[in-house]
Scaffold this motif. Structure first.
Motif, mmCIF file in Angstrom:
data_model
loop_
_atom_site.group_PDB
_atom_site.id
_atom_site.type_symbol
_atom_site.label_atom_id
_atom_site.label_comp_id
_atom_site.label_asym_id
_atom_site.label_seq_id
_atom_site.Cartn_x
_atom_site.Cartn_y
_atom_site.Cartn_z
ATOM 1 N N LEU A 225 1.614 -1.164 1.659
ATOM 2 C CA LEU A 225 2.997 -1.004 1.214
ATOM 3 C C LEU A 225 3.670 -2.364 1.376
ATOM 4 N N THR B 246 2.803 -3.536 5.131
ATOM 5 C CA THR B 246 2.348 -2.511 6.069
ATOM 6 C C THR B 246 0.982 -2.074 5.576
ATOM 7 N N ILE C 57 8.267 -11.115 2.481
ATOM 8 C CA ILE C 57 7.302 -10.076 2.136
ATOM 9 C C ILE C 57 6.796 -9.464 3.431
ATOM 10 N N GLN C 58 6.972 -8.158 3.563
ATOM 11 C CA GLN C 58 6.435 -7.446 4.722
ATOM 12 C C GLN C 58 5.391 -6.469 4.208
ATOM 13 N N ARG D 210 7.050 -4.537 1.108
ATOM 14 C CA ARG D 210 8.511 -4.581 1.044
ATOM 15 C C ARG D 210 8.888 -6.028 0.800
ATOM 16 N N ILE D 211 9.622 -6.250 -0.271
ATOM 17 C CA ILE D 211 9.954 -7.608 -0.687
ATOM 18 C C ILE D 211 11.470 -7.733 -0.733
ATOM 19 N N ASP D 212 11.974 -8.704 0.010
ATOM 20 C CA ASP D 212 13.408 -8.950 0.076
ATOM 21 C C ASP D 212 13.699 -10.319 -0.521
ATOM 22 N N TYR E 136 2.102 -0.274 -4.227
ATOM 23 C CA TYR E 136 3.258 0.308 -3.550
ATOM 24 C C TYR E 136 4.169 -0.848 -3.168
ATOM 25 N N GLN E 137 5.269 -1.001 -3.884
ATOM 26 C CA GLN E 137 6.179 -2.111 -3.669
ATOM 27 C C GLN E 137 7.617 -1.613 -3.649
ATOM 28 N N VAL E 138 8.399 -2.172 -2.760
ATOM 29 C CA VAL E 138 9.825 -1.902 -2.701
ATOM 30 C C VAL E 138 10.526 -3.254 -2.718
ATOM 31 N N LEU E 139 11.377 -3.468 -3.697
ATOM 32 C CA LEU E 139 12.120 -4.724 -3.812
ATOM 33 C C LEU E 139 13.577 -4.462 -3.467
ATOM 34 N N THR E 140 14.127 -5.281 -2.591
ATOM 35 C CA THR E 140 15.532 -5.178 -2.224
ATOM 36 C C THR E 140 16.187 -6.536 -2.427
#
Length: 129
Positions: free
Chosen positions: A3, A72, A69-70, A5-7, A40-44
């Motif tokens: 997973l 998991t 980029i985190q 997570r990209i900020d 599985y990517q979440v961009l904020t």
């Protein structure tokens, strides 16, 4: 899985964000040898004052193009992680014009029991994956 997570700071167009997400995905697929549909990517996006990434005393400055980029993930070898770091910098630089000093990556590791991809089952434990 992993997973991701990209900020980022709110400075990119939708096309640029899509390119960034694809570049990070391609680096993950190559470094970890996972299937292409394992995505599985979440961009904020953040205001510049809401994404603080300093240099930890390494002596460089980050720009508003900074990217955090985190990942998991199940445990990965040190070599796989280092390959991922290098590929992320290479792909984001080539495709998005990202500066190497603007890219920060962190890993959080977990186990097979920590993942359910739907249907209320832990697919790594049931043998479905």
């Amino acid at each position: 899985m992993p997973l991701l997570r990209i900020d980022v700071v709110k400075v990119r167009t939708s096309f640029e964000l899509a390119t960034l997400l694809q570049a990070v995905h391609d680096a993950m697929v190559e470094a970890f040898e996972v299937p292409h549909r394992d995505r599985y990517q979440v961009l904020t996006e953040h205001e510049p004052s809401h994404l603080i990434l300093q240099d930890t005393g390494l002596g460089f400055e980050r720009s508003d193009g900074r990217i955090l980029i985190q990942a998991t993930s199940r445990p990965r070898t040190t070599e796989m992680k280092q390959r991922f770091y290098a590929l992320v910098v290479q792909y984001l630089g080539k495709r998005c014009g990202a500066r190497p000093q603007d890219i920060d990556v962190s890993f959080v590791e977990n186990t097979d029991a920590d993942w359910s991809f739907g249907f209320g089952r832990a697919q790594f434990l049931t043998g479905e994956l």
